[in-house]
Design a protein around this motif. Structure first.
Motif, PDB file in Angstrom:
ATOM      1  N   LEU A   1       0.728  -1.073   0.202  1.00  0.00           N
ATOM      2  CA  LEU A   1       0.132  -0.214  -0.129  1.00  0.00           C
ATOM      3  C   LEU A   1       1.125   1.195  -0.265  1.00  0.00           C
ATOM      4  O   LEU A   1       0.838   2.560  -1.028  1.00  0.00           O
ATOM      5  CB  LEU A   1      -0.782   0.337   1.225  1.00  0.00           C
ATOM      6  CG  LEU A   1      -1.585   1.218   1.949  1.00  0.00           C
ATOM      7  CD1 LEU A   1      -3.250   1.396   0.779  1.00  0.00           C
ATOM      8  CD2 LEU A   1      -2.304   0.876   2.938  1.00  0.00           C
ATOM      9  N   GLY A   2       1.689   1.404   0.602  1.00  0.00           N
ATOM     10  CA  GLY A   2       2.689   2.036   1.106  1.00  0.00           C
ATOM     11  C   GLY A   2       3.971   2.934  -0.584  1.00  0.00           C
ATOM     12  O   GLY A   2       3.764   3.957  -0.908  1.00  0.00           O
ATOM     13  N   GLU A   3       4.070   1.755  -1.042  1.00  0.00           N
ATOM     14  CA  GLU A   3       4.756   2.355  -2.346  1.00  0.00           C
ATOM     15  C   GLU A   3       3.730   2.365  -3.398  1.00  0.00           C
ATOM     16  O   GLU A   3       4.303   3.421  -3.708  1.00  0.00           O
ATOM     17  CB  GLU A   3       4.999   0.530  -2.812  1.00  0.00           C
ATOM     18  CG  GLU A   3       5.946   0.240  -4.305  1.00  0.00           C
ATOM     19  CD  GLU A   3       6.115  -0.446  -5.101  1.00  0.00           C
ATOM     20  OE1 GLU A   3       6.613  -1.482  -4.804  1.00  0.00           O
ATOM     21  OE2 GLU A   3       6.105  -0.839  -6.415  1.00  0.00           O
ATOM     22  N   TYR A   4       2.200   2.149  -3.569  1.00  0.00           N
ATOM     23  CA  TYR A   4       1.663   2.096  -4.570  1.00  0.00           C
ATOM     24  C   TYR A   4       0.899   3.594  -4.206  1.00  0.00           C
ATOM     25  O   TYR A   4       0.947   4.851  -5.141  1.00  0.00           O
ATOM     26  CB  TYR A   4       0.182   2.016  -4.434  1.00  0.00           C
ATOM     27  CG  TYR A   4       0.914   0.394  -5.348  1.00  0.00           C
ATOM     28  CD1 TYR A   4       0.811  -0.522  -4.956  1.00  0.00           C
ATOM     29  CD2 TYR A   4       0.516   0.505  -7.004  1.00  0.00           C
ATOM     30  CE1 TYR A   4       1.323  -1.914  -6.445  1.00  0.00           C
ATOM     31  CE2 TYR A   4       0.694  -0.636  -7.863  1.00  0.00           C
ATOM     32  CZ  TYR A   4       1.755  -1.398  -7.568  1.00  0.00           C
ATOM     33  OH  TYR A   4       1.859  -2.358  -8.839  1.00  0.00           O
ATOM     34  N   ALA A   5       0.394   3.845  -3.296  1.00  0.00           N
ATOM     35  CA  ALA A   5       0.084   5.555  -2.783  1.00  0.00           C
ATOM     36  C   ALA A   5       1.699   6.586  -2.621  1.00  0.00           C
ATOM     37  O   ALA A   5       1.180   7.537  -3.124  1.00  0.00           O
ATOM     38  CB  ALA A   5       0.336   5.239  -0.664  1.00  0.00           C
ATOM     39  N   ASN A   6       2.474   5.901  -2.693  1.00  0.00           N
ATOM     40  CA  ASN A   6       3.812   7.019  -2.599  1.00  0.00           C
ATOM     41  C   ASN A   6       3.979   7.111  -4.398  1.00  0.00           C
ATOM     42  O   ASN A   6       4.360   8.229  -4.844  1.00  0.00           O
ATOM     43  CB  ASN A   6       5.232   5.787  -2.665  1.00  0.00           C
ATOM     44  CG  ASN A   6       5.972   7.093  -2.114  1.00  0.00           C
ATOM     45  OD1 ASN A   6       5.325   8.114  -2.010  1.00  0.00           O
ATOM     46  ND2 ASN A   6       7.137   6.130  -1.416  1.00  0.00           N
TER      47      ASN A   6
END
Lengths: 375, 452, 172, 100
Positions: free
Chosen positions: B246-251
């Motif tokens: 989630l962190g990667e795609y939100a980034n």
């Protein structure tokens, strides 16, 4: 090489660090374990631990009749089963000094060349995947599917085909055989252009493969490497031209040769080989001679006592069969010289001084199949 | 009522917009990320002559929900002598950094959580750089040799490409003159052209650096499957791994939003001040209506009955959105809503385009080796970014002091930057060629191959 | 009222994580708690309407310096360091001395409360709305009145960079 | 704006905790971190007074302190790495020789 497990592993101390690219590593093309001796990121030396896929094929051969052993041969290099079968059948025919009929020879050549394209497609797909390009794999598998359909229509099996018999062929070519092969060859021209567009000019691909895993001609010969690896280092040696077998002497095709023997040259050599194989198939299907498909070979084969060595140009390199017969129906000894096993010796020389990421590319360019390495 | 209750109600009255949009971000972003994953898998499949997820829901539209449930139910393995606290903390840090950075983004003139704080853009870039800790601590806590190497590599990559991205942003901000997001987009509106066209080199550098910053496409070295299995994420499973994902795609969304705001004119429609192109305002409504019609036509062809209903539902949703977008255009009293709604549409369209570029690169390009990656970062991108900042500064002075036309100044300086870029590349090629020939391959000289 | 709530929240977090930072045995844990303290301090800067410092703190301190710390701790923090005793022998004496210092400053602040003009009752600050835009004001002051210190700071950073590189280079 | 006393107490508390850290901890890296904490306490004071007097000079000075902290951390950690490479330990007590 003594096991240096007692090696003090310090991130900062920077003396030798042994990293295991273990048997189940995603990019070792099967169950190969490579013990990398690292100095930080640079590879100081490698040591391959093999044998995880050893099935003792050569021992089994000693108590099987010649026909019974034929299916085992396909299980060695399962990616190029047809050429294994061709090598074995021709070796035994040489032992029996029987000649396969011309029609069988031509069909054998077509099937072997199709298998070479399929094997190179598997190599290209996995090699590109290891270096990070996700798409070529699926394009290659799409083409390989066409070839496997032709095999399936011909002999019922896709991977381990057991398509040939000692003395000729088991099955007559099905009626639309020529049409299928021609349609595949016509379509394959455009497909190869797709791979070239994706990879050949790609600066990242060139960056990852140029000057990686360099093996000059002298080292190649010294290590006994053969096939595309040898040709990429500039040595023009291909058994299809040097010692023609089956129907190769009837067709015109060139042998691609590289210059400085790095991964990029091996890539170009194999791509060119696929084009050449396509040309051979096109020439072959123009006139497949009529006539019988099986030579005068009895049900029970009792070759005269003696020994022979017969080698063919398999997709990975020189595949040799050394058979000793003692006059009975079962061979006294069958030894197979697999190209992958010999080419794997070159891994240490190629990988020395490179980074860990390059070792993955080098294993890819060696195009090894562990079934063949371990037998 | 007690004074504290009064205070709380007063607090809620003034800040309810921020609170609601905060809750919306935390609730909606995982859903958006799920569907971004689905979009990526479908695109990859389409480019690879295959179909992608088709089994869960019509055309795999329910796949993200299935993935989420699977990840929640999966067993949560913690390596035995791992550092429990840090192992738990790392994915949380990585996710919160990305989500808080989203608070600063203005998804349209009206939709903004942090009511335009005057360090807007810097806030987003600063907070999203905290995601680095999630990676470092994650790699360290799962103390397996592979994940430490992966963590060290990705940290080095992030730190060096953040510099390049920062410098590229600086040259963009020089044009805008302010850090406040609303003011940046207004500056682009007043100058009539997007900054991406005025400073193309900065836009290019930022695009490349942002790809490296989110560990994607040719720079996805840390989780290079072929080498270090999965880099710092090796030991994570189940929900923790989902947090990292989630962190990667939100980034990716955050990076896309920054690029859109600064270089692609935020919520401005293309050619914002060209009056004879005003029909572009109708495009959002028409676009969604077209998508709705497509879904309706395809609904008939679905094999399973529930899929037919689902496609009809999607079609109706598209028509509803199209209606919402169209009505304020026609009805006079609702005119004030037009910039807000259209702005949001254009902003989301640009972010989707930017992220589509990310995904496109991932499917076609092979992966850089680590030293090539650092070489590109330090030897080519950062010097080029510095030169670009100087060039844009020179252009601004030429325009203000000497009265040059803005376009002329910028074209001259861009050519100047590209000249330095060529010089840099040639310098590097010469050096690289010298380097390889200098290193004598340890060939037969030292060790006779026959000896074996 | 809101200011007070925010201040007490951030102050509490800062003091608590600072205390935890000092007492943790594992260096990585104390680094994490230092990061929380720094973020809490950034929150206090925001509460004091110093937005640029809020961002500078997050980017420079937490994003820059703390990454350096964690990197070095990861490189150096072998299990051999963990077993060694983390606290020096005379830690109780040190505690006593600091508490005495705290008492002294407390008394000074408390006693000056009554006298007008000192201690707490200094002139009240301007309300938040009239404050100039923080970043612009800071930039203005930084680049005209304090230009020389700005250049000296950049030279200082350069010297530090060169020093660090020379220090950490392998003795080959 | 709240009376300045609150901020003074907060920065004093942080300063004291930092001082305790510097004195009692044996691990050099934690000592360095405590010094960072002390610098932070000073920053709070500066910003509080700058806010109270409405003059932004305090915040400019706080910015310089952050720059200095960065330089100090870089060189300090460089020394620690160089020291660690020779003596395999980061404990203060072992740092008793000026030249090793």
């Amino acid at each position: 090489m003594q096991d240096d497990a007692a090696q003090k592993q310090t991130l900062l101390g920077a003396d030798e660090l042994v990293l295991n690219m273990g048997p189940q590593h995603p990019s070792t093309h099967g169950v190969l374990r490579v013990k990398l001796k690292l100095d930080g990121e640079r590879v100081r030396g490698t040591e391959c631990v093999i044998g995880y896929l050893h099935r003792g094929v050569e021992k089994i051969a000693e108590n099987r009749t010649y026909q019974q052993f034929a299916p085992y041969v396909d299980r060695m290099d399962y990616v190029a089963a047809v050429s294994n079968g061709l090598g074995y059948c021709e070796a035994v025919e040489k032992l029996l000094n029987v000649e396969a009929p011309p029609r069988a020879k031509v069909i054998r050549t077509i099937m072997t060349e199709l298998q070479r394209i399929a094997s190179h497609l598997v190599w290209l797909g996995t090699h590109a995947l290891d270096i990070g390009a996700l798409t070529p794999l699926f394009y290659c598998m799409r083409e390989r599917e066409e070839i496997l359909k032709i095999f399936e229509k011909y002999c019922g099996a896709r991977l381990t085909t057991h398509a040939f018999r000692i003395g000729g062929l088991q099955y007559e070519a099905y009626d639309s055989f020529e049409k299928d092969v021609e349609r595949f060859c016509k379509d394959f021209e455009r497909r190869i252009q797709e791979y070239v567009d994706l990879l050949t000019g790609n600066s990242i691909w060139i960056g990852r493969t140029r000057n990686v895993g360099v093996l000059n001609a002298a080292d190649c010969i010294a290590l006994g490497a053969s096939g595309p690896i040898l040709r990429a280092s500039g040595v023009k040696w291909d058994l299809r031209k040097a010692q023609p077998y089956a129907a190769y002497d009837q067709y015109k095709f060139e042998i691609p040769v590289g210059t400085n023997g790095d991964t990029y040259d091996r890539y170009m050599v194999r791509m060119e080989e696929m084009r050449q194989s396509r040309l051979i198939c096109l020439q072959a299907i123009e006139n497949i001679p009529a006539g019988p498909i099986l030579g005068k070979v009895g049900k029970v084969l009792k070759p005269p006592a003696g020994e022979i060595y017969h080698s063919i140009e398999a997709p990975k390199g020189i595949l040799g069969y050394y058979i000793v017969s003692d006059g009975t129906t079962q061979p006294y000894r069958v030894h197979i010289r697999p190209p992958s096993f010999v080419n794997l010796q070159a891994l240490d020389k190629m990988a020395r001084g490179h980074l860990v990421a390059d070792v993955v590319a080098i294993i890819g360019t060696l195009d090894i199949v562990l079934g063949e390495v371990d037998r | 009522m007690s004074p504290t209750l009064h205070a709380v109600i007063a607090f809620l009255q003034t800040w309810w917009v921020e609170l609601v949009s905060g809750v919306v971000i935390v609730a909606v972003v995982p859903l958006i990320t799920g569907y971004m994953v689905l979009m990526e898998r479908k695109l990859m499949a389409d480019m690879q002559a295959r179909l992608g997820p088709m089994r869960v829901g019509p055309h795999g539209l329910l796949q993200p929900i299935a993935d989420a449930v699977k990840l929640l139910i999966k067993e949560d393995i913690i390596p035995d002598d791992a550092d429990k606290m840090v192992f738990w903390l790392a994915p949380v840090v990585s996710m919160t950094a990305a989500l808080t950075a989203m608070a600063g983004i203005a998804f349209g003139p009206a939709f903004e959580v942090a009511r335009d704080i005057n360090v807007g853009l810097l806030f987003i870039v600063g907070v999203s750089s905290l995601g680095l800790f999630g990676i470092v601590l994650g790699g360290w806590a799962s103390n397996s040799h592979y994940s430490i190497m992966g963590a060290l590599r990705s940290t080095a990559q992030l730190v060096s490409y953040e510099t390049a991205a920062g410098l590229a942003l600086v040259s963009g901000l020089l044009m805008a003159g302010t850090l406040n997001i609303r003011a940046i987009v207004d500056a682009q509106y007043s100058s009539g052209v997007w900054f991406g066209f005025l400073t193309p080199v900065a836009f290019f550098i930022y695009a490349v650096a942002s790809i490296a910053e989110t560990n994607r496409a040719p720079f996805d070295l840390p989780e290079a499957e072929s080498e270090l299995v999965a880099g710092y994420m090796t030991e994570y499973s189940g929900f923790r791994w989902a947090c990292y994902f989630l962190g990667e795609y939100a980034n990716m969304i955050v990076v896309g939003a920054v690029a859109t705001t600064l270089f692609l004119g935020g919520w401005l429609r293309p050619f914002p001040r060209v009056h004879w192109l005003n029909w572009l305002d109708a495009v959002p409504a028409l676009f969604t209506a077209a998508v709705g019609v497509y879904c309706a036509l395809r609904a008939g062809k679905q094999p399973v009955r529930v899929q037919v209903w689902f496609m009809w539902a999607v079609a109706l949703a598209c028509f509803a959105v199209a209606l919402i977008l169209a009505v304020p255009l026609a009805v006079a009293p609702l005119k004030f809503m037009v910039p807000g709604l259209n702005g949001a549409f254009w902003f989301l369209l640009k972010i989707t385009g930017y992220i589509y570029l990310f995904m496109w690169l991932r499917f076609t390009l092979p992966r850089y080796r680590f030293d090539q990656l650092m070489h590109l970062g330090w030897y080519i991108l950062i010097p080029l970014a510095i030169v670009n900042v100087l060039a844009v500064g020179v252009a601004m002075i030429l325009e203000m002091e000497y009265g040059w036309n803005r376009w002329l100044a910028l074209i001259v300086t861009t050519i100047l930057t590209l000249a330095t870029a060529l010089f840099l590349l040639r310098l590097n090629d010469k050096r690289a060629a010298a380097a390889t020939s200098a290193v004598p391959p340890e060939g037969p000289a030292t060790e006779d191959s026959y000896a074996g | 009222m809101l200011d007070k709530v925010i201040f007490f929240f951030f102050a509490g977090v800062a003091i608590l994580s600072a205390a935890l930072m000092v007492t943790r045995r594992n260096a990585i844990h104390s680094a994490i708690f230092l990061i929380t303290t720094l973020l809490a301090t950034a929150g206090i800067f925001l509460q004091l309407r110093a937005e640029f410092l809020f961002i500078a703190q997050i980017i420079l301190y937490v994003g820059g310096i703390m990454v350096l710390f964690i990197f070095v701790i990861m490189l150096v923090n072998l299990d051999v360091a963990l077993h060694q005793i983390q606290f020096s022998r005379q830690k109780w004496v040190a505690l006593l001395v600091t508490l005495a210092l705290a008492a002294e400053v407390g008394v000074m602040l408390w006693s000056s409360r009554g006298i007008p003009g000192q201690g707490f009752l200094l002139p009240n600050a301007a309300p938040a709305s009239q404050l100039p835009a923080n970043t612009e004001a800071l930039a203005g002051r930084l680049f005209d009145a304090y230009l020389l210190p700005f250049e000296i700071a950049s030279v200082l950073l350069l010297v530090a960079m060169v020093g660090a590189v020379v220090m950490a280079k392998k003795r080959t | 704006m709240m009376p300045i006393g609150y901020y003074l107490f907060l920065s004093m508390a942080l300063f004291l905790i930092g001082a305790i850290g510097v004195i009692t901890r044996r691990n050099v890296i934690v000592v360095l971190m405590s010094i960072e904490l002390i610098l932070n306490a000073v920053n709070i004071n500066l910003v509080a007074f700058s806010r109270m007097f409405g003059d932004v000079a305090g915040q400019v000075f706080a910015l310089f302190i952050i720059a200095d902290a960065a330089a100090e951390a870089a060189v300090g950690l460089g020394i620690i790495i160089a020291f660690f490479r020779n003596r395999e330990t980061v404990m203060e007590d072992e740092m008793d020789l000026l030249k090793w």
